[in-house]
Design an enzyme around this catalytic site. Structure first.
Site, PDB file in Angstrom:
ATOM      1  N   TYR A  67      47.250  28.882  54.967  1.00  0.00           N
ATOM      2  CA  TYR A  67      47.296  29.230  53.538  1.00  0.00           C
ATOM      3  C   TYR A  67      45.923  29.029  52.879  1.00  0.00           C
ATOM      4  O   TYR A  67      45.442  29.872  52.125  1.00  0.00           O
ATOM      5  CB  TYR A  67      48.357  28.337  52.891  1.00  0.00           C
ATOM      6  CG  TYR A  67      48.611  28.545  51.425  1.00  0.00           C
ATOM      7  CD1 TYR A  67      49.390  29.607  50.979  1.00  0.00           C
ATOM      8  CD2 TYR A  67      48.106  27.648  50.487  1.00  0.00           C
ATOM      9  CE1 TYR A  67      49.644  29.770  49.631  1.00  0.00           C
ATOM     10  CE2 TYR A  67      48.358  27.802  49.140  1.00  0.00           C
ATOM     11  CZ  TYR A  67      49.133  28.872  48.719  1.00  0.00           C
ATOM     12  OH  TYR A  67      49.384  29.018  47.376  1.00  0.00           O
ATOM     13  N   LYS A  71      43.598  31.814  51.069  1.00  0.00           N
ATOM     14  CA  LYS A  71      43.259  31.670  49.649  1.00  0.00           C
ATOM     15  C   LYS A  71      41.745  31.573  49.445  1.00  0.00           C
ATOM     16  O   LYS A  71      41.227  32.036  48.426  1.00  0.00           O
ATOM     17  CB  LYS A  71      43.972  30.447  49.058  1.00  0.00           C
ATOM     18  CG  LYS A  71      45.494  30.616  48.953  1.00  0.00           C
ATOM     19  CD  LYS A  71      45.861  31.865  48.195  1.00  0.00           C
ATOM     20  CE  LYS A  71      47.265  31.832  47.610  1.00  0.00           C
ATOM     21  NZ  LYS A  71      47.626  33.108  46.966  1.00  0.00           N
TER      22      LYS A  71
HETATM   23  P1  NAI Z   1      57.232  32.230  44.471  1.00  0.00           P
HETATM   24  O1  NAI Z   1      57.707  32.028  45.861  1.00  0.00           O
HETATM   25  O2  NAI Z   1      58.123  31.818  43.346  1.00  0.00           O
HETATM   26  O3  NAI Z   1      56.858  33.767  44.240  1.00  0.00           O
HETATM   27  C1  NAI Z   1      56.186  34.532  45.190  1.00  0.00           C
HETATM   28  C2  NAI Z   1      56.852  35.891  45.225  1.00  0.00           C
HETATM   29  O4  NAI Z   1      56.134  36.738  46.136  1.00  0.00           O
HETATM   30  C3  NAI Z   1      58.304  35.833  45.702  1.00  0.00           C
HETATM   31  O5  NAI Z   1      59.159  36.413  44.725  1.00  0.00           O
HETATM   32  C4  NAI Z   1      58.289  36.643  47.004  1.00  0.00           C
HETATM   33  O6  NAI Z   1      59.486  37.383  47.223  1.00  0.00           O
HETATM   34  C5  NAI Z   1      57.102  37.557  46.794  1.00  0.00           C
HETATM   35  N1  NAI Z   1      56.571  38.061  48.072  1.00  0.00           N
HETATM   36  C6  NAI Z   1      56.345  37.355  49.192  1.00  0.00           C
HETATM   37  N2  NAI Z   1      55.897  38.150  50.168  1.00  0.00           N
HETATM   38  C7  NAI Z   1      55.849  39.414  49.656  1.00  0.00           C
HETATM   39  C8  NAI Z   1      55.452  40.660  50.177  1.00  0.00           C
HETATM   40  N3  NAI Z   1      55.032  40.782  51.447  1.00  0.00           N
HETATM   41  N4  NAI Z   1      55.506  41.742  49.373  1.00  0.00           N
HETATM   42  C9  NAI Z   1      55.931  41.637  48.093  1.00  0.00           C
HETATM   43  N5  NAI Z   1      56.329  40.460  47.542  1.00  0.00           N
HETATM   44  C10 NAI Z   1      56.286  39.360  48.311  1.00  0.00           C
HETATM   45  O7  NAI Z   1      55.815  31.496  44.372  1.00  0.00           O
HETATM   46  P2  NAI Z   1      54.863  31.170  43.127  1.00  0.00           P
HETATM   47  O8  NAI Z   1      54.689  29.720  43.067  1.00  0.00           O
HETATM   48  O9  NAI Z   1      55.295  31.914  41.933  1.00  0.00           O
HETATM   49  O10 NAI Z   1      53.463  31.747  43.677  1.00  0.00           O
HETATM   50  C11 NAI Z   1      52.816  32.893  43.163  1.00  0.00           C
HETATM   51  C12 NAI Z   1      51.402  32.933  43.714  1.00  0.00           C
HETATM   52  O11 NAI Z   1      50.666  31.800  43.243  1.00  0.00           O
HETATM   53  C13 NAI Z   1      51.311  32.894  45.232  1.00  0.00           C
HETATM   54  O12 NAI Z   1      50.262  33.703  45.669  1.00  0.00           O
HETATM   55  C14 NAI Z   1      50.993  31.447  45.515  1.00  0.00           C
HETATM   56  O13 NAI Z   1      50.362  31.274  46.759  1.00  0.00           O
HETATM   57  C15 NAI Z   1      50.084  31.120  44.346  1.00  0.00           C
HETATM   58  N6  NAI Z   1      49.974  29.702  44.063  1.00  0.00           N
HETATM   59  C16 NAI Z   1      51.023  29.035  43.517  1.00  0.00           C
HETATM   60  C17 NAI Z   1      50.877  27.687  43.229  1.00  0.00           C
HETATM   61  C18 NAI Z   1      51.959  26.924  42.553  1.00  0.00           C
HETATM   62  O14 NAI Z   1      51.682  25.760  42.172  1.00  0.00           O
HETATM   63  N7  NAI Z   1      53.154  27.459  42.366  1.00  0.00           N
HETATM   64  C19 NAI Z   1      49.661  26.948  43.572  1.00  0.00           C
HETATM   65  C20 NAI Z   1      48.613  27.763  44.092  1.00  0.00           C
HETATM   66  C21 NAI Z   1      48.783  29.095  44.330  1.00  0.00           C
END
Ligand code: NAI
Length: 300
Positions: free
Chosen positions: A165, A169
């Site tokens: 990851y 990133k």
């Molecule tokens: P989440 O799991 O709630 O949302 C991620 C969404 O991406 C999910 O709805 C999933 O179905 C969708 N997804 C996954 N693979 C996919 C694909 N191949 N095609 C289309 N959609 C796909 O996670 P969250 O926390 O909302 O994360 C959003 C972004 O922020 C991610 O990139 C994550 O790595 C990044 N991030 C989040 C942090 C946090 O504290 N929540 C910290 C650092 C980065």
């Protein structure tokens, strides 16, 4: 009062849950027509269900906004092209892209499997490429636009158990830096985001499991920082990375020290001797410097 995104069209990937869902709802509230993309799989990227994107679209429409659902996989060029097509078919253009979709397969480095490595790199790093490229080409020929690519402190600073990851990133950080330079002449602004939020991705991290989330870490309280980034308010900030979390909004930057630069051939031992110039001060070296400063000045 006109919204900040009145008349704009935004694509948000991975907007069926968590942060993306909050961005989609806020952007729609601010006047944007939104393409809500989500594959609808589990946190580790397995499975698919377009109802995740559809339920966000239904909520936006119920609140009087404009949105369409897209269930394509971000990690293929075909998926990226279909996502752009959804925007063009429904709304005729695209002004904003937020690459946000993501999955997690945390393991210590020694335990990383090739399958987990490939899956995480594919969705985050290649997925950002696959979605940004078709939109980039369209924006380049149509007056420009704004992109936010989602990085993470796990890659920018490092975090235990997240080599796959973190690598993806940090790669996205590199994309932001290069694309911002190339985007200048096409009026495409590219910014990087390192969010911190309580979502399904982070709710069971050590120290968080079973805890009530800090209300400031809920996705709705992160979304205004991202709204700033995609709006005209961020006009001249291309290439910058913002950390947006319960601690607020701040720039994250790569820095260099003064360095050891003798201007002549040098030895490795000399580098070691000049460590104070080569490296940033550590808390320990700072304490030593403070003690020295505090010593009384000897005269004569
Ligand atoms: P989440 O799991 O709630 O949302 C991620 C969404 O991406 C999910 O709805 C999933 O179905 C969708 N997804 C996954 N693979 C996919 C694909 N191949 N095609 C289309 N959609 C796909 O996670 P969250 O926390 O909302 O994360 C959003 C972004 O922020 C991610 O990139 C994550 O790595 C990044 N991030 C989040 C942090 C946090 O504290 N929540 C910290 C650092 C980065």
């Amino acid at each position: 009062m006109a919204g900040l995104l009145e008349g704009k069209v935004a694509i948000i990937t991975g907007a069926g849950n968590g942060l993306g869902e909050a961005y989609a709802k806020l952007f729609a509230q601010e006047g944007a027509a939104v393409v809500v993309n989500d594959l609808g799989g589990a946190r580790d990227g397995t499975g698919a269900d377009v109802s995740a994107a559809q339920k966000v679209v239904d909520a936006i429409k119920a609140a009087g906004g404009r949105a369409v659902a897209n269930g394509d996989d971000v990690s293929t060029i075909e998926g990226g092209e279909n996502i752009l097509k959804s925007a063009l078919d429904a709304f005729g253009k695209v002004d904003i892209l937020v690459c946000n979709a993501g999955i997690l397969r945390d393991k210590t480095f020694a335990n990383t499997s090739e399958a987990d490595w490939d899956a995480v790199i594919k969705v985050h790093l290649k997925g950002t490429y696959c979605c940004a490229l078709p939109v980039w080409k369209w924006m380049k020929d149509n007056g420009g636009g704004s992109m936010v690519l989602t990085s993470s402190t796990s890659g920018l600073y490092g975090n235990f158990g997240q080599t796959n990851y973190g690598a993806a990133k940090a790669g996205i950080y590199g994309m932001v830096r290069v694309m911002a330079i190339e985007g200048r002449k096409y009026n495409i602004r590219v910014m990087g985001l390192a969010p911190g939020a309580y979502t399904r991705m982070t709710s069971d991290l050590p120290g968080r499991k079973g805890q009530e989330p800090d209300p400031l870490s809920l996705p709705e309280n992160i979304a205004p920082g991202v709204l700033f980034m995609v709006s005209d308010l961020a006009a001249d900030h291309s290439g910058k990375i913002l950390g947006v979390s319960s601690r607020g909004v701040r720039e994250i930057k790569m820095l260099e020290t003064e360095g050891f630069a003798p201007g002549r051939p040098y030895t490795a031992e000399e580098v070691a001797k000049n460590a104070a110039k080569v490296f940033f001060p550590t808390p320990e070296s700072r304490r030593v410097a403070e003690v020295r400063m505090a010593e009384p000045t000897r005269v004569g």
